[in-house]
Scaffold this motif. Structure first.
Motif, mmCIF file in Angstrom:
data_model
loop_
_atom_site.group_PDB
_atom_site.id
_atom_site.type_symbol
_atom_site.label_atom_id
_atom_site.label_comp_id
_atom_site.label_asym_id
_atom_site.label_seq_id
_atom_site.Cartn_x
_atom_site.Cartn_y
_atom_site.Cartn_z
ATOM 1 N N SER A 22 37.812 84.271 38.749
ATOM 2 C CA SER A 22 38.426 85.552 39.074
ATOM 3 C C SER A 22 37.720 86.658 38.310
ATOM 4 O O SER A 22 37.371 86.493 37.139
ATOM 5 C CB SER A 22 39.918 85.550 38.719
ATOM 6 O OG SER A 22 40.636 84.625 39.524
ATOM 7 N N TYR A 23 37.513 87.790 39.006
ATOM 8 C CA TYR A 23 36.876 88.941 38.359
ATOM 9 C C TYR A 23 37.063 90.155 39.253
ATOM 10 O O TYR A 23 37.084 90.051 40.480
ATOM 11 C CB TYR A 23 35.377 88.703 38.135
ATOM 12 C CG TYR A 23 34.693 89.854 37.429
ATOM 13 C CD1 TYR A 23 34.943 90.101 36.093
ATOM 14 C CD2 TYR A 23 33.844 90.711 38.126
ATOM 15 C CE1 TYR A 23 34.345 91.185 35.446
ATOM 16 C CE2 TYR A 23 33.247 91.778 37.490
ATOM 17 C CZ TYR A 23 33.511 92.015 36.149
ATOM 18 O OH TYR A 23 32.937 93.089 35.523
ATOM 19 N N THR A 24 37.174 91.327 38.640
ATOM 20 C CA THR A 24 37.262 92.591 39.374
ATOM 21 C C THR A 24 36.126 93.503 38.952
ATOM 22 O O THR A 24 35.939 93.770 37.764
ATOM 23 C CB THR A 24 38.606 93.299 39.104
ATOM 24 O OG1 THR A 24 39.672 92.469 39.579
ATOM 25 C CG2 THR A 24 38.660 94.641 39.824
ATOM 26 N N LEU A 25 35.354 93.950 39.929
ATOM 27 C CA LEU A 25 34.278 94.916 39.703
ATOM 28 C C LEU A 25 34.772 96.274 40.172
ATOM 29 O O LEU A 25 35.111 96.458 41.344
ATOM 30 C CB LEU A 25 33.020 94.517 40.479
ATOM 31 C CG LEU A 25 31.804 95.440 40.321
ATOM 32 C CD1 LEU A 25 31.178 95.265 38.946
ATOM 33 C CD2 LEU A 25 30.783 95.169 41.424
ATOM 34 N N GLU A 26 34.824 97.220 39.249
ATOM 35 C CA GLU A 26 35.332 98.540 39.578
ATOM 36 C C GLU A 26 34.261 99.368 40.287
ATOM 37 O O GLU A 26 33.056 99.130 40.153
ATOM 38 C CB GLU A 26 35.774 99.275 38.302
ATOM 39 C CG GLU A 26 36.838 98.552 37.499
ATOM 40 C CD GLU A 26 38.174 98.464 38.212
ATOM 41 O OE1 GLU A 26 38.370 99.197 39.211
ATOM 42 O OE2 GLU A 26 39.027 97.662 37.779
ATOM 43 N N ALA A 27 34.700 100.349 41.063
ATOM 44 C CA ALA A 27 33.771 101.259 41.725
ATOM 45 C C ALA A 27 32.912 101.967 40.684
ATOM 46 O O ALA A 27 33.418 102.451 39.670
ATOM 47 C CB ALA A 27 34.539 102.276 42.557
ATOM 48 N N GLY A 28 31.607 101.996 40.902
ATOM 49 C CA GLY A 28 30.686 102.657 39.989
ATOM 50 C C GLY A 28 30.255 101.823 38.802
ATOM 51 O O GLY A 28 29.460 102.278 37.976
#
Length: 230
Positions: A22-28
């Motif tokens: 699991s991982y979240t890549l934020e915008a920018g």
């Protein structure tokens, strides 16, 4: 921008390479992923791109699970929003390098064909100049070295200002000076266009250009301090 939720993937041999990742890549955000060979870094990029499917879990782009999309919808998403730099380059041998670089713009055209073709050709020449290949637009891939082909692949990945850039060893075939120039271009384009990016690399110099460095292990993605290992 990108959410990985409990992504699991095994090779055809049955060996599990990713387990409930699991991982979240934020915008920018610009992230570098490092890790030992065989740990699944390239597999992870292929899954994010929708070129392979996870055994279980979800890979969401702007809230939509890419694995649930119809083929034409997923293809359109990749074409419009993604930029790819893979180790094999995937440069089309029967096209000039300018035509290769212009291809994403031509496929995504939203203007009259003649007008857009002119714009795409000029943009391709500008991008080739940015990667140090000014005046080489009429050459064919067979006339280029491996490092030059890699620069063509990078120019093609950036030309349409994608929302998500995925790069597998983007400086692997480049000398240190050229690698530094390409990393600066990559970072500048990411920041100027508000893009998100994930690069997979064994190079600490390449990883240092990112906002964050993560190490992929069998236990998942973890923050990594450069110089400690890798």
């Amino acid at each position: 921008m990108l959410n990985l939720r409990d992504v699991t993937k095994s090779y055809a041999s049955g060996r599990q390479v990713l387990s409930r990742l699991s991982y979240t890549l934020e915008a920018g955000e610009y992230v570098a992923i490092m890790g030992e060979s065989g740990v699944g870094k390239s597999t992870l990029l292929n899954l994010i791109a929708g070129l392979d499917a996870p055994d279980s879990g979800r890979i969401e782009i702007d809230g939509t699970d890419i694995s649930t999309m119809q083929d034409d919808e997923a293809t359109r998403l990749r074409r419009e929003k993604f930029g790819f730099v893979f180790q094999a380059f995937h440069i089309l041998p029967h096209l000039t390098i300018a035509q290769n670089v212009a291809l994403p713009l031509l496929l995504n055209r939203d203007a009259p064909r003649s007008t857009h073709a002119t714009y795409a050709a000029r943009s391709a020449e500008d991008m080739l100049a940015a990667v140090g290949l000014a005046g080489r637009g009429r050459d064919f891939p067979r006339q280029l070295s491996g490092g030059e082909q890699q620069r063509v692949a990078i120019a093609r990945a950036l030309i349409h200002r994608p929302k998500l850039i995925l790069a597998d060893e983007p400086t692997g075939n480049l000398d240190p000076d050229t690698a530094n120039d390409i990393l600066k271009l990559l970072r500048d384009e990411i920041k100027q266009n508000g893009s998100s990016a994930i690069i997979v690399t064994h190079s600490h110099a390449a990883a240092a250009s990112a906002d964050r460095v993560l190490e992929l292990t069998k236990h998942g993605l973890h923050p990594m301090a450069l110089g400690s290992k890798g």
